[in-house]
Design a protein around this motif. Structure first.
Motif, mmCIF file in Angstrom:
data_model
loop_
_atom_site.group_PDB
_atom_site.id
_atom_site.type_symbol
_atom_site.label_atom_id
_atom_site.label_comp_id
_atom_site.label_asym_id
_atom_site.label_seq_id
_atom_site.Cartn_x
_atom_site.Cartn_y
_atom_site.Cartn_z
ATOM 1 N N LEU A 164 0.793 -1.241 0.000
ATOM 2 C CA LEU A 164 -0.057 0.160 0.203
ATOM 3 C C LEU A 164 0.820 1.228 -0.162
ATOM 4 N N THR A 165 0.580 2.198 -0.771
ATOM 5 C CA THR A 165 1.396 3.628 -1.040
ATOM 6 C C THR A 165 0.373 4.679 -0.898
ATOM 7 N N LEU A 166 0.655 5.937 -0.816
ATOM 8 C CA LEU A 166 0.060 7.011 -0.961
ATOM 9 C C LEU A 166 -0.700 7.085 -2.289
ATOM 10 N N ASP A 167 -0.108 6.663 -3.357
ATOM 11 C CA ASP A 167 -0.572 6.611 -4.688
ATOM 12 C C ASP A 167 -1.801 5.974 -4.682
ATOM 13 N N ASP A 168 -2.242 4.890 -3.823
ATOM 14 C CA ASP A 168 -3.385 4.163 -3.650
ATOM 15 C C ASP A 168 -4.539 4.747 -3.123
ATOM 16 N N VAL A 169 -4.128 6.075 -2.545
ATOM 17 C CA VAL A 169 -5.196 6.879 -2.097
ATOM 18 C C VAL A 169 -5.270 8.271 -2.682
ATOM 19 N N PRO A 170 -5.706 8.107 -3.688
ATOM 20 C CA PRO A 170 -5.818 9.405 -4.538
ATOM 21 C C PRO A 170 -6.774 10.725 -3.777
ATOM 22 N N THR A 171 -6.582 11.864 -4.124
ATOM 23 C CA THR A 171 -6.951 12.904 -3.595
ATOM 24 C C THR A 171 -8.529 13.040 -3.532
ATOM 25 N N SER A 172 -9.051 12.225 -4.587
ATOM 26 C CA SER A 172 -10.462 12.233 -5.064
ATOM 27 C C SER A 172 -11.355 11.416 -3.563
ATOM 28 N N VAL A 173 -10.583 10.147 -3.154
ATOM 29 C CA VAL A 173 -11.200 9.469 -1.944
ATOM 30 C C VAL A 173 -11.685 10.368 -0.829
ATOM 31 N N TRP A 174 -10.927 11.361 -0.786
ATOM 32 C CA TRP A 174 -11.317 12.709 0.467
ATOM 33 C C TRP A 174 -12.557 13.323 0.178
ATOM 34 N N ASP A 175 -13.082 13.216 -1.125
ATOM 35 C CA ASP A 175 -14.487 14.113 -1.443
ATOM 36 C C ASP A 175 -15.409 13.612 -0.234
ATOM 37 N N ASP A 176 -16.017 14.606 0.263
ATOM 38 C CA ASP A 176 -17.253 14.445 1.310
ATOM 39 C C ASP A 176 -16.981 13.440 2.575
ATOM 40 N N VAL A 177 -15.606 13.619 2.937
ATOM 41 C CA VAL A 177 -14.948 12.577 4.011
ATOM 42 C C VAL A 177 -15.148 13.693 5.152
ATOM 43 N N GLY A 178 -15.839 13.076 6.420
ATOM 44 C CA GLY A 178 -15.648 13.807 7.391
ATOM 45 C C GLY A 178 -14.870 13.441 8.765
ATOM 46 N N TRP A 179 -14.629 11.604 8.316
ATOM 47 C CA TRP A 179 -13.936 10.896 9.499
ATOM 48 C C TRP A 179 -12.934 10.001 8.600
ATOM 49 N N LEU A 180 -11.947 9.524 9.390
ATOM 50 C CA LEU A 180 -10.902 8.670 8.860
ATOM 51 C C LEU A 180 -10.676 7.679 9.685
ATOM 52 N N HIS A 181 -10.755 6.397 9.353
ATOM 53 C CA HIS A 181 -10.690 4.975 10.252
ATOM 54 C C HIS A 181 -9.435 4.503 9.693
ATOM 55 N N LEU A 182 -8.264 4.079 10.655
ATOM 56 C CA LEU A 182 -7.192 3.443 10.515
ATOM 57 C C LEU A 182 -7.128 2.101 11.511
ATOM 58 N N THR A 183 -6.401 1.084 11.082
ATOM 59 C CA THR A 183 -6.152 0.135 12.044
ATOM 60 C C THR A 183 -4.801 -0.293 12.259
ATOM 61 N N GLY A 184 -4.316 -0.814 13.262
ATOM 62 C CA GLY A 184 -2.904 -0.876 13.499
ATOM 63 C C GLY A 184 -2.059 -1.312 12.716
ATOM 64 N N TYR A 185 -2.463 -2.543 11.825
ATOM 65 C CA TYR A 185 -1.871 -3.298 10.993
ATOM 66 C C TYR A 185 -0.741 -2.333 10.061
ATOM 67 N N THR A 186 -1.827 -1.282 9.522
ATOM 68 C CA THR A 186 -0.829 -0.255 8.597
ATOM 69 C C THR A 186 0.319 0.572 9.331
ATOM 70 N N PHE A 187 0.051 0.782 10.558
ATOM 71 C CA PHE A 187 0.974 1.497 11.378
ATOM 72 C C PHE A 187 2.207 0.433 11.728
#
Length: 291
Positions: free
Chosen positions: A114-137
């Motif tokens: 997983l890279t930041l290229d997999d998370v394009p700016t467009s996925v933030w449209d209308d987003v008010g909350w982000l959830h992450l899990t420990g595995y990525t950290f």
């Protein structure tokens, strides 16, 4: 209602339930099933099933994009999956005991890419909350992605929640280190064992006030004892119903989704705890980690 962006692991769960005593160096009868899983993807599926507008971003093997997209879309999730041309989809083998508890053998597969290229700016449209899990950290290769996403969410004014997800990996990096990585996020979802590691508890007491001083809201799952909410101004707890658990896989993910589904509508800790408890109860009464 705020749209939730969930980024992280998506997995093929292979559950193994023994149907007799293990026969060493020979055959043992078992019930074996493959189902879609992954802590972050599970949270997204539960959020979608609870009516929360949800977008999921992750990475799978190139041959599994369509299959995992369909599995999440079934629960109303908008899906953005990258197909890895070299790595296979992550796989976890879960050995279930008679109480539905599981021992897990993990191959992170494409999640490692997983890279930041997999998370394009467009996925933030209308987003008010982000959830992450420990595995990525915990994975050194994807940790920069997790840290950058937290900063991006803050810059956009979005709330952030994090579930440490695994006590074994948490012990490896050390609780204080992990707390520094996620310092100041809005909601953190440790279970009791993870909370002990986060505060570096050496005795029987867990100083949840110390966690509340670092995070806006601390929600601790307590297994058969229920769940607790702690902030600098409030403490609440709900008990767990007496049920026969079939499979505890994904129970924490379901709880986090249930809590958030209520919290994002109205931040009342008791209502949110009860919603989390109800989702976790649904989860453990059937095989698999998804609704």
């Amino acid at each position: 209602m705020q749209r939730v962006l969930v980024v992280g692991d998506v997995v093929d769960d292979i559950s193994v339930r023994l149907l007799g005593e293990v026969t060493e160096a020979s055959d043992t009868n078992a019930e074996i099933r493959m189902r879609p899983g992954g802590s972050a993807a599970n949270v997204a599926a539960w959020l979608g099933s609870l009516g929360v507008p949800t977008r999921f971003v992750g990475r799978v093997g190139a041959d599994a994009v369509e299959r995992h997209t369909a599995a999440l879309a079934e629960h109303g999730v908008e899906v953005v999956l990258a197909g890895d041309p070299e790595r296979t989809t992550a796989t976890i083998v879960l050995q279930l005991d008679e109480a539905g508890e599981r021992t897990m053998f993990v191959d992170r597969g494409a999640n490692r890419g997983l890279t930041l290229d997999d998370v394009p700016t467009s996925v933030w449209d209308d987003v008010g909350w982000l959830h992450l899990t420990g595995y990525t950290f915990f994975d050194p290769g994807t940790r920069p992605v997790a840290l950058a996403l937290v900063e991006q969410a803050r810059a956009r004014g979005a709330g952030v929640s994090v579930d440490p997800s695994t006590v074994s990996f948490l012990r490896e990096v050390g609780g204080p280190t992990f707390v520094d990585w996620v310092d100041g996020v809005d909601v953190v979802f440790p279970n009791l064992d993870e909370a002990r590691v986060l505060v570096d508890a050496r005795g029987p007491q867990v100083d949840l006030d110390a966690l509340a001083a670092r995070f806006g809201h601390v929600v601790v799952t307590l297994g058969a004892m229920g769940a607790a909410y702690v902030s600098t101004t409030a403490r609440e707890q709900v008990t767990a119903p007496r049920i026969d658990a079939v499979d505890t896989t994904g129970a924490g993910d379901a709880f986090a989704a249930g809590f958030l589904s209520a919290w994002l509508r109205a931040p009342d800790p008791v209502t949110a705890l009860e919603s989390g408890r109800a989702a976790a109860e649904r989860c453990v009464t059937h095989r698999g980690a998804r609704p």
